[in-house]
Design an enzyme around this catalytic site. Structure first.
Site, PDB file in Angstrom:
ATOM      1  N   GLY A  36      43.027  44.285 -26.789  1.00  0.00           N
ATOM      2  CA  GLY A  36      44.313  43.583 -26.719  1.00  0.00           C
ATOM      3  C   GLY A  36      44.102  42.124 -27.078  1.00  0.00           C
ATOM      4  O   GLY A  36      42.963  41.646 -27.132  1.00  0.00           O
ATOM      5  N   SER A  76      44.017  38.019 -27.011  1.00  0.00           N
ATOM      6  CA  SER A  76      43.497  37.057 -26.040  1.00  0.00           C
ATOM      7  C   SER A  76      44.630  36.701 -25.068  1.00  0.00           C
ATOM      8  O   SER A  76      45.754  36.447 -25.496  1.00  0.00           O
ATOM      9  CB  SER A  76      43.018  35.803 -26.780  1.00  0.00           C
ATOM     10  N   GLY A  77      44.347  36.742 -23.802  1.00  0.00           N
ATOM     11  CA  GLY A  77      45.375  36.424 -22.796  1.00  0.00           C
ATOM     12  C   GLY A  77      46.268  37.593 -22.441  1.00  0.00           C
ATOM     13  O   GLY A  77      47.200  37.457 -21.655  1.00  0.00           O
ATOM     14  N   SER A  78      45.981  38.772 -22.990  1.00  0.00           N
ATOM     15  CA  SER A  78      46.843  39.932 -22.701  1.00  0.00           C
ATOM     16  C   SER A  78      46.637  40.441 -21.275  1.00  0.00           C
ATOM     17  O   SER A  78      47.525  41.081 -20.707  1.00  0.00           O
ATOM     18  CB  SER A  78      46.590  41.057 -23.711  1.00  0.00           C
ATOM     19  N   GLY A  79      45.455  40.176 -20.701  1.00  0.00           N
ATOM     20  CA  GLY A  79      45.195  40.601 -19.327  1.00  0.00           C
ATOM     21  C   GLY A  79      43.988  41.514 -19.186  1.00  0.00           C
ATOM     22  O   GLY A  79      43.742  42.066 -18.114  1.00  0.00           O
ATOM     23  N   LYS A  80      43.223  41.662 -20.247  1.00  0.00           N
ATOM     24  CA  LYS A  80      42.056  42.565 -20.213  1.00  0.00           C
ATOM     25  C   LYS A  80      41.120  42.217 -19.057  1.00  0.00           C
ATOM     26  O   LYS A  80      40.782  43.075 -18.232  1.00  0.00           O
ATOM     27  CB  LYS A  80      41.264  42.490 -21.544  1.00  0.00           C
ATOM     28  N   SER A  85      38.564  43.204 -29.847  1.00  0.00           N
ATOM     29  CA  SER A  85      38.343  44.314 -30.803  1.00  0.00           C
ATOM     30  C   SER A  85      39.620  44.634 -31.598  1.00  0.00           C
ATOM     31  O   SER A  85      40.242  45.665 -31.379  1.00  0.00           O
ATOM     32  CB  SER A  85      37.762  45.549 -30.107  1.00  0.00           C
TER      33      SER A  85
HETATM   34  P1  ADP Z   1      42.181  38.482 -21.718  1.00  0.00           P
HETATM   35  O1  ADP Z   1      40.942  38.887 -20.982  1.00  0.00           O
HETATM   36  O2  ADP Z   1      42.924  39.640 -22.312  1.00  0.00           O
HETATM   37  O3  ADP Z   1      41.962  37.374 -22.707  1.00  0.00           O
HETATM   38  P2  ADP Z   1      42.960  37.262 -19.198  1.00  0.00           P
HETATM   39  O4  ADP Z   1      42.832  38.364 -18.199  1.00  0.00           O
HETATM   40  O5  ADP Z   1      41.874  36.238 -19.290  1.00  0.00           O
HETATM   41  O6  ADP Z   1      43.235  37.913 -20.649  1.00  0.00           O
HETATM   42  O7  ADP Z   1      44.329  36.484 -18.945  1.00  0.00           O
HETATM   43  C1  ADP Z   1      45.539  37.102 -18.629  1.00  0.00           C
HETATM   44  C2  ADP Z   1      46.419  36.172 -17.782  1.00  0.00           C
HETATM   45  O8  ADP Z   1      47.676  36.808 -17.544  1.00  0.00           O
HETATM   46  C3  ADP Z   1      45.830  35.844 -16.443  1.00  0.00           C
HETATM   47  O9  ADP Z   1      46.040  34.488 -16.164  1.00  0.00           O
HETATM   48  C4  ADP Z   1      46.631  36.727 -15.468  1.00  0.00           C
HETATM   49  O10 ADP Z   1      46.704  36.211 -14.181  1.00  0.00           O
HETATM   50  C5  ADP Z   1      47.984  36.766 -16.150  1.00  0.00           C
HETATM   51  N1  ADP Z   1      48.809  37.925 -15.819  1.00  0.00           N
HETATM   52  C6  ADP Z   1      50.091  37.871 -15.384  1.00  0.00           C
HETATM   53  N2  ADP Z   1      50.598  39.084 -15.162  1.00  0.00           N
HETATM   54  C7  ADP Z   1      49.629  39.965 -15.458  1.00  0.00           C
HETATM   55  C8  ADP Z   1      49.555  41.401 -15.433  1.00  0.00           C
HETATM   56  N3  ADP Z   1      50.592  42.155 -15.039  1.00  0.00           N
HETATM   57  N4  ADP Z   1      48.387  41.981 -15.832  1.00  0.00           N
HETATM   58  C9  ADP Z   1      47.349  41.221 -16.240  1.00  0.00           C
HETATM   59  N5  ADP Z   1      47.352  39.879 -16.288  1.00  0.00           N
HETATM   60  C10 ADP Z   1      48.476  39.231 -15.896  1.00  0.00           C
END
Ligand code: ADP
Length: 192
Positions: free
Chosen positions: A32, A34-38, A106
């Site tokens: 997903g 960047s910032g998607s929540g992985k 990815s």
């Molecule tokens: P990634 O690893 O995909 O780059 P991150 O996990 O570092 O993403 O960041 C996702 C951000 O979104 C975090 O700050 C998290 O707290 C926020 N967020 C808000 N709602 C959700 C949700 N339902 N699921 C996952 N993350 C969430």
């Protein structure tokens, strides 16, 4: 007299490790933007699995690029090598019976197929964290979107480089899921 030094029938097998741990090794592959929540979902998932007595290992861009891949950049060639090494490391963990949680953007089918082929399709569970770009950009957890918009980062996925949605993910998580719901959905699918 049999002079074979390491007869294969005496080397411990994956099944022996899985029996010891009383679990099955699998790669849970998050993809997903960047910032998607992985990472956030992966951390919560790992905690929940650990609390249930299961052995896990998380791999992400930070620990892989800081260590084993610290000689790699972002050229096409290096990105390919990056994913190849990540997948090979994942396979070692999975073959030791460990639930291996991989968090990498990815962005292309090609990259994910490389990982799936190395790890083995039967051990590869693709989790697509399908959060819209607008939300990821608004969150801008690491300030990378702002930099990419200013042209300070080249080939940034979602802005100046494409993200190809997975064609057939095992699980798709949309942004109306809470973190807890996302974890529950993945655990149900692993079927522990
Ligand atoms: P990634 O690893 O995909 O780059 P991150 O996990 O570092 O993403 O960041 C996702 C951000 O979104 C975090 O700050 C998290 O707290 C926020 N967020 C808000 N709602 C959700 C949700 N339902 N699921 C996952 N993350 C969430």
């Amino acid at each position: 007299m049999n002079r074979t030094i390491f007869p294969t029938n005496k080397i411990l097998q994956r099944a022996d490790k899985e029996q010891l741990l009383d679990q099955r090794g699998i790669a849970i592959w998050f993809t997903g933007l960047s910032g998607s929540g992985k990472t956030t979902i992966a951390i919560a998932l790992e905690k929940e699995l650990h609390a249930n007595g299961l052995l896990t290992q998380m791999l992400d861009g930070d620990n892989m690029r800081a260590g084993i891949n610290n000689n790699l950049g972002f050229s096409n060639e290096d990105r390919t090598e990056n994913i190849r090494r990540i997948a090979e490391v994942t396979k070692l963990f999975v073959n030791s019976g460990i639930i291996t949680i991989c968090c990498f953007v990815s962005p292309t089918e090609e990259i994910r197929n490389t990982a799936r082929t190395i790890i083995g399709a039967a051990d590869f569970m693709e989790v697509f964290v399908n959060t819209p770009l607008e939300i990821c950009e608004k969150r801008d957890v690491k300030g990378l979107y702002a930099k990419a918009r200013k042209g300070e980062i080249e080939d940034f996925t979602g802005i100046t480089a494409p993200y190809e949605n997975p064609l057939n993910p095992a699980i798709e998580i949309t942004n109306n899921f809470t973190i807890e719901e996302s974890v529950k959905k993945i655990i149900e699918k692993i079927n522990l």
